[in-house]
Design an enzyme around this catalytic site. Sequence first.
Site, PDB file in Angstrom:
ATOM      1  CG  ASP A   1     -95.755  20.090 -33.851  1.00  0.00           C
ATOM      2  OD1 ASP A   1     -96.789  20.280 -34.476  1.00  0.00           O
ATOM      3  OD2 ASP A   1     -94.970  19.451 -34.349  1.00  0.00           O
TER       4      ASP A   1
ATOM      5  CB  VAL B   1     -99.415  18.681 -34.346  1.00  0.00           C
ATOM      6  CG1 VAL B   1    -100.384  18.382 -33.584  1.00  0.00           C
ATOM      7  CG2 VAL B   1     -99.102  17.087 -34.869  1.00  0.00           C
ATOM      8  CG  ASP B   2     -97.826  23.694 -32.307  1.00  0.00           C
ATOM      9  OD1 ASP B   2     -98.633  23.301 -31.356  1.00  0.00           O
ATOM     10  OD2 ASP B   2     -96.519  23.897 -32.026  1.00  0.00           O
ATOM     11  CB  VAL B   3     -99.908  24.376 -38.804  1.00  0.00           C
ATOM     12  CG1 VAL B   3    -100.589  25.024 -39.967  1.00  0.00           C
ATOM     13  CG2 VAL B   3     -98.715  25.155 -38.856  1.00  0.00           C
TER      14      VAL B   3
ATOM     15  CB  ALA C   1    -103.527  27.343 -35.687  1.00  0.00           C
TER      16      ALA C   1
END
Length: 416
Positions: free
Chosen positions: A168, A196-198, A201
């Site tokens: 991220d 960015v990960d969220v 997801a």
Amino acid sequence: MRSTHVPQQPQPPRRPSPAALDGILVADFSRVLAGPLAAATLADLGAEVIKVERPGTGDDTRSWGPPFAPDAAPTGDGGTQQARTAAYFDAANRSKRGLALDLGDPDDAAAARELARRADVLIENFRPGSLAKYGLDAAATRAANPGLVHCTLTGFGSGAGASLPGYDFVVQAVGGLMSITGEAGGPPLKAGVALVDVLTAKDATVGILAALRHRDRTGEGQLVEVNLLSSLLGSLVNQASGHLATGRDPGPMGNRHPSIAPYETLACRGGLLAVAVGNDRQFRALATELGVPELADDARFARNQDRVRHRGDLVAALEERLAADTPQGWTERLGTVAVPCGPVNSLSQALELAQRLGLDPVAPVGEGRIPQIASPLRLSGTPVAAPFAPPRLDEHGTALRTWLSGPIDQPLPSRM
């Protein structure tokens, strides 16, 4: 006159509605945040999720502390011992069953393939091509299970960026987000969470749900691919659109909005007030409540585009009046005239606010375990499932390995 009233017959108690994804089995081979969070969201919606981890160490985030989450783990003699798993792990792994498999071991790899054969959804974030030697790449899993929705998450896609590791923090840098975050003239900054990960997801979850809907119609699964860089670029919305329209790179503006004013934090007595004036009517209400209604007729401030152009003068005029009260005081006063605003809260204050508003932001998951932030989803017909504690490493391994070695029509064992 005779009454026509007919006594009401007692109604049988309503059965609880099944969750939206009741009966869906998810094999979660992913690690760290984006994949596990997508799988946790599917669990919120009622899917059964089996998290597959490396024996011994498990998901990388189990060691990403402090802080560590206390957890009284059972011992073989009937007692308990205090386990240490990072709170980071808990954030993305609620409501899953735990299974440890060493893909380098032939028997464990066979169990992993059997899990993929039985699953409705498989989520993984291995480097492209690395699962082929275990028979767990999308071509192999879908050949064995044509109805499977195989979701793969990468940092930079499966083409020229396939070999690049996706973290991220790096994607926030190379994907442009840092360049527009922070104060003007200051250093580039990351967001305060692995944003960015969220976002990735959520993209993965949307793709999986769309693929399941397609499977409902056709019986066919498919490959769902998402990557961190594309998810970030797709989330830059107005900043990206402005660049495409003008060819100019946007820069950091602190808490200010490039196209709206006042849409920023403003100094008050003893703190900052976040003000988000989205139209001219709201600005007139703000100016009137501040005791300076003439600002709404000033040629510099009458329209939003004028306020953006003369932002410096505008902020000075507003902060002169805002100095008379605190952020909390102005929040109450401006709220009565529908001006969007609020104090800059800490996380604990944000949770307190959500609780006061009846949003029930925190959900318990069992005695001795840290609670979870509740799912933001509210479904009237198929309510979100109550979460249960994230699994200890291989917590359900014995029962799951027995199940995987038995008949395919054998039901999934209970979580007990």
